[in-house]
Design an enzyme around this catalytic site. Sequence first.
Site, PDB file in Angstrom:
ATOM      1  N   HIS A   1       3.798 -10.593  15.729  1.00 45.93           N
ATOM      2  CA  HIS A   1       4.708  -9.509  16.127  1.00 45.93           C
ATOM      3  C   HIS A   1       4.159  -8.174  15.667  1.00 45.93           C
ATOM      4  CE1 HIS A   1       5.794 -10.277  11.947  1.00 45.93           C
ATOM      5  NE2 HIS A   1       6.160  -9.010  11.902  1.00 45.93           N
TER       6      HIS A   1
ATOM      7  N   HIS B   1       0.696  -2.326  14.141  1.00 53.70           N
ATOM      8  CA  HIS B   1      -0.341  -3.349  13.976  1.00 53.70           C
ATOM      9  C   HIS B   1       0.287  -4.723  14.163  1.00 53.70           C
ATOM     10  CE1 HIS B   1       1.851  -3.323  10.214  1.00 53.70           C
ATOM     11  NE2 HIS B   1       1.526  -4.602  10.162  1.00 53.70           N
TER      12      HIS B   1
HETATM   13  O1  3AM Z   1       5.008  -5.089   9.709  1.00 51.63           O
HETATM   14  P1  3AM Z   1       4.740  -6.554   9.621  1.00 51.63           P
HETATM   15  O2  3AM Z   1       5.978  -7.376   9.707  1.00 51.63           O
HETATM   16  O3  3AM Z   1       3.669  -7.022  10.535  1.00 51.63           O
HETATM   17  O4  3AM Z   1       6.173  -7.020   6.539  1.00 51.63           O
HETATM   18  C1  3AM Z   1       4.932  -6.567   6.033  1.00 51.63           C
HETATM   19  C2  3AM Z   1       4.025  -6.041   7.109  1.00 51.63           C
HETATM   20  O5  3AM Z   1       4.128  -6.889   8.214  1.00 51.63           O
HETATM   21  C3  3AM Z   1       4.144  -7.754   5.575  1.00 51.63           C
HETATM   22  O6  3AM Z   1       2.806  -7.318   5.571  1.00 51.63           O
HETATM   23  C4  3AM Z   1       2.637  -6.313   6.544  1.00 51.63           C
HETATM   24  C5  3AM Z   1       1.991  -5.104   5.941  1.00 51.63           C
HETATM   25  O7  3AM Z   1       2.761  -4.615   4.895  1.00 51.63           O
HETATM   26  N1  3AM Z   1       4.561  -8.198   4.253  1.00 51.63           N
HETATM   27  C6  3AM Z   1       4.929  -7.428   3.211  1.00 51.63           C
HETATM   28  N2  3AM Z   1       5.250  -8.204   2.174  1.00 51.63           N
HETATM   29  C7  3AM Z   1       5.109  -9.481   2.557  1.00 51.63           C
HETATM   30  C8  3AM Z   1       5.280 -10.745   1.930  1.00 51.63           C
HETATM   31  N3  3AM Z   1       5.681 -10.848   0.657  1.00 51.63           N
HETATM   32  C9  3AM Z   1       4.671  -9.492   3.898  1.00 51.63           C
HETATM   33  N4  3AM Z   1       4.423 -10.605   4.584  1.00 51.63           N
HETATM   34  C10 3AM Z   1       4.618 -11.775   3.936  1.00 51.63           C
HETATM   35  N5  3AM Z   1       5.018 -11.848   2.662  1.00 51.63           N
END
Ligand code: 3AM
Length: 176
Positions: A125, A43
């Site tokens: 990304h 995603h």
């Molecule tokens: O896989 P991506 O990088 O698109 O990294 C986590 C994931 O993103 C992000 O939210 C998405 C679904 O879990 N994520 C998790 N914790 C986070 C945080 N504390 C976060 N993004 C920002 N701050």
Amino acid sequence: MSSSRRLFFALTLPDALQQQVIRWRAEAFAPEVGRPVAAANLHLTLAFLGDVSAQKESALKKLAGRISQPGFSMVLDDLGHWPRPGVVWLGTRRAPRGLLQLAELLRSQAARSGCYQSPMPFHPHITLLRSATQPVAVPPATPGWNFSADEFALYQSVFENGRTRYQMLDQWSLTH
Ligand code: 3AM
């Protein structure tokens, strides 16, 4: 039982694109580079909300439902490695204005609703591999897939049986 859920808004990759990406990924990266994200979990995060109460979730869904903006498309022609979070990602060298606007709107609605938003700039990304903390030889190019976004969705991140699964809770169309 807690009524808060770990949520995020994201763009979903169409099934056919998910399959193309995972086939390519298997050839482009050795297994020891990192842990591949499951095809169904691929995603592009627009806004991470954190743990959200049922009341706040309902308010955020209402705001999302009022968003009226056209769909957009992008070429997935960029790749990178962030060693600290251990992420290998797929992205675009030219983020369409519509993508930036949608993410900005969702992130500002989230912030106004009390969801902490990282001060880091939005870097669109799609995470391909996790736990990639060692140096990675990132391939020089991708096949340059075209990704058209006609809708965006709210997801819940569910951790069960040692695995993370993203469950779509709601979805909204981008207008044409
Ligand atoms: O896989 P991506 O990088 O698109 O990294 C986590 C994931 O993103 C992000 O939210 C998405 C679904 O879990 N994520 C998790 N914790 C986070 C945080 N504390 C976060 N993004 C920002 N701050």
